[in-house]
Motif scaffolding. Structure first.
Motif, short mmCIF file in Angstrom:
data_model
loop_
_atom_site.label_atom_id
_atom_site.label_comp_id
_atom_site.label_asym_id
_atom_site.label_seq_id
_atom_site.Cartn_x
_atom_site.Cartn_y
_atom_site.Cartn_z
N ASP A 15 0.83 -1.21 0.00
CA ASP A 15 0.00 0.00 0.00
C ASP A 15 0.86 1.26 0.00
O ASP A 15 0.53 2.26 -0.65
N THR A 16 1.96 1.22 0.74
CA THR A 16 2.87 2.35 0.73
C THR A 16 3.46 2.55 -0.66
O THR A 16 3.62 3.69 -1.13
N SER A 17 3.78 1.44 -1.33
CA SER A 17 4.30 1.53 -2.70
C SER A 17 3.28 2.19 -3.62
O SER A 17 3.64 3.01 -4.48
N ALA A 18 2.00 1.81 -3.45
CA ALA A 18 0.95 2.42 -4.27
C ALA A 18 0.89 3.92 -4.06
O ALA A 18 0.77 4.70 -5.02
N ILE A 19 0.98 4.35 -2.79
CA ILE A 19 0.94 5.78 -2.48
C ILE A 19 2.14 6.50 -3.10
O ILE A 19 2.00 7.59 -3.68
N LEU A 20 3.32 5.89 -3.01
CA LEU A 20 4.52 6.51 -3.59
C LEU A 20 4.41 6.61 -5.11
O LEU A 20 4.82 7.61 -5.71
N ILE A 21 3.85 5.58 -5.74
CA ILE A 21 3.64 5.62 -7.20
C ILE A 21 2.71 6.77 -7.57
O ILE A 21 2.97 7.54 -8.49
N VAL A 22 1.61 6.88 -6.82
CA VAL A 22 0.64 7.95 -7.09
C VAL A 22 1.27 9.32 -6.88
O VAL A 22 1.07 10.23 -7.70
N ILE A 23 2.03 9.48 -5.79
CA ILE A 23 2.68 10.77 -5.54
C ILE A 23 3.62 11.12 -6.69
O ILE A 23 3.67 12.26 -7.16
N GLY A 24 4.37 10.12 -7.16
CA GLY A 24 5.27 10.36 -8.29
C GLY A 24 4.53 10.76 -9.55
O GLY A 24 4.94 11.69 -10.25
N PHE A 44 -6.78 12.63 -12.40
CA PHE A 44 -6.39 13.09 -11.08
C PHE A 44 -7.31 12.51 -10.01
O PHE A 44 -6.85 12.08 -8.94
N ARG A 45 -8.61 12.46 -10.28
CA ARG A 45 -9.56 11.91 -9.31
C ARG A 45 -9.26 10.44 -9.01
O ARG A 45 -9.32 10.00 -7.86
N MET A 46 -8.93 9.68 -10.06
CA MET A 46 -8.62 8.26 -9.85
C MET A 46 -7.40 8.10 -8.96
O MET A 46 -7.36 7.22 -8.08
N LEU A 47 -6.41 8.93 -9.15
CA LEU A 47 -5.19 8.84 -8.34
C LEU A 47 -5.48 9.17 -6.88
O LEU A 47 -4.99 8.48 -5.97
N VAL A 48 -6.27 10.20 -6.64
CA VAL A 48 -6.60 10.58 -5.26
C VAL A 48 -7.37 9.46 -4.56
O VAL A 48 -7.09 9.12 -3.40
N VAL A 49 -8.33 8.87 -5.26
CA VAL A 49 -9.12 7.78 -4.67
C VAL A 49 -8.23 6.57 -4.40
O VAL A 49 -8.43 5.85 -3.41
N THR A 50 -7.23 6.33 -5.23
CA THR A 50 -6.31 5.22 -5.01
C THR A 50 -5.54 5.41 -3.70
O THR A 50 -5.30 4.44 -2.97
N VAL A 51 -5.17 6.64 -3.38
CA VAL A 51 -4.50 6.92 -2.11
C VAL A 51 -5.43 6.61 -0.94
O VAL A 51 -5.01 6.02 0.07
N VAL A 52 -6.70 6.98 -1.06
CA VAL A 52 -7.69 6.68 -0.01
C VAL A 52 -7.81 5.16 0.17
O VAL A 52 -7.87 4.65 1.29
N MET A 53 -7.84 4.43 -0.95
CA MET A 53 -7.88 2.97 -0.89
C MET A 53 -6.69 2.42 -0.12
O MET A 53 -6.83 1.55 0.75
N ALA A 54 -5.50 2.89 -0.45
CA ALA A 54 -4.28 2.38 0.18
C ALA A 54 -4.27 2.67 1.69
O ALA A 54 -3.93 1.80 2.49
N LEU A 55 -4.64 3.88 2.08
CA LEU A 55 -4.63 4.25 3.50
C LEU A 55 -5.65 3.44 4.29
O LEU A 55 -5.35 2.94 5.39
N SER A 56 -6.86 3.30 3.75
CA SER A 56 -7.89 2.54 4.46
C SER A 56 -7.55 1.05 4.48
O SER A 56 -7.85 0.35 5.46
N ASP A 57 -6.90 0.56 3.43
CA ASP A 57 -6.47 -0.84 3.38
C ASP A 57 -5.46 -1.11 4.49
O ASP A 57 -5.53 -2.14 5.18
N MET A 58 -4.51 -0.20 4.67
CA MET A 58 -3.53 -0.36 5.75
C MET A 58 -4.22 -0.36 7.11
O MET A 58 -3.90 -1.18 7.98
N GLY A 59 -5.17 0.54 7.30
CA GLY A 59 -5.89 0.60 8.57
C GLY A 59 -6.62 -0.69 8.88
O GLY A 59 -6.62 -1.16 10.03
N ALA A 60 -7.21 -1.30 7.85
CA ALA A 60 -7.96 -2.54 8.04
C ALA A 60 -7.03 -3.70 8.40
O ALA A 60 -7.34 -4.51 9.29
N TYR A 61 -5.89 -3.80 7.73
CA TYR A 61 -4.99 -4.91 7.98
C TYR A 61 -4.22 -4.77 9.29
O TYR A 61 -3.93 -5.76 9.96
#
Length: 235
Positions: A15-24, A44-61
């Motif tokens: 998930d962190t890798s996904a966030i770093l890819i999106v930031i890049g 841009f909207r898809m990228l922002v939502v992907t970050v939300v997915m990654a953060l919430s995924d980390m919280g769940a796991y």
């Protein structure tokens, strides 16, 4: 202090890798968003939502399998945010592909349309699920369970995402050539879904989405660059 398994660490790293890819990607495409073009706004909207997915995924796991009332509540809330974000992402993906690959950009519609009603209903059901557990639930020991509406929820997601891939597969450039092969777009999502469901304790969903979005946009940018070069050579 929370103790994490190696699979939990694996999910956090992915998930962190996904966030770093999106930031890049956001950093490298910031000049494109200044144009105000619809296709860039959708991207841009898809990228922002992907970050939300990654953060919430980390919280769940991180909070999974914890016999603690507060952590189980955080887990169910995190999973709910993840699936809501996943649904929104699939709708944005459909909108992006419809605008970019199916319709002429000047004639294409964006925003809410009747085709998005199943997605809105899904989001409403996921919100209700926090209190009812009709789609998925978390027991007192923090164990995650899929319930009877889980499969219909994924069918809605697959239909939106699949429709986008169909549009890409049918798309041809001005000289009737494909963009980069369709399987390259599909592969990250397929691998991430298989690993997420087979392994069960590790999630690649956000990373798969980030890579697929990146591939799609890189393909369209390559097309624009190629057309520009050809037009320049004609002058």
């Amino acid at each position: 202090m929370l103790s994490l398994s190696y699979l939990n660490f694996g999910t956090i790293i992915l998930d962190t890798s996904a966030i770093l890819i999106v930031i890049g990607i956001l950093r490298e495409t910031r000049f494109m968003r200044r144009t105000g073009m619809t296709v860039d706004r959708l991207f841009f909207r898809m990228l922002v939502v992907t970050v939300v997915m990654a953060l919430s995924d980390m919280g769940a796991y991180i909070t999974a399998n914890r016999a603690d009332p507060l952590l189980t509540k955080i887990q169910i809330l995190s999973m709910s945010v993840f699936y809501i974000a996943f649904t929104v992402l699939s709708m944005f993906w459909f909108d992006y592909c419809n605008f970019k690959f199916k319709c002429e950009q000047k004639e294409a519609e964006t925003g809410f349309r009747p085709v998005f009603i199943p997605g809105v209903i899904t989001i409403a059901l996921i919100t209700m699920n926090i209190f009812t557990g009709i789609i998925f639930s978390v027991d007192d020991m923090g164990a995650y369970h899929r319930n009877f509406l889980f499969i219909p929820m994924y069918i809605v997601l697959i239909l939106y995402i699949g429709a986008g891939f169909v549009m890409i597969g049918n798309y041809r450039t001005i000289d009737k050539k494909r963009l980069i092969p369709l399987w390259l777009y599909v592969m990250p999502l397929l691998v991430s879904i298989i690993i997420t469901f087979v392994v069960g304790e590790v999630s690649m969903a956000a990373l798969g989405a980030a890579i697929s979005i990146a591939f799609t946009h890189l393909g369209t940018m390559s097309e624009v660059a190629e057309i520009s070069i050809r037009e320049t050579k004609k002058l």
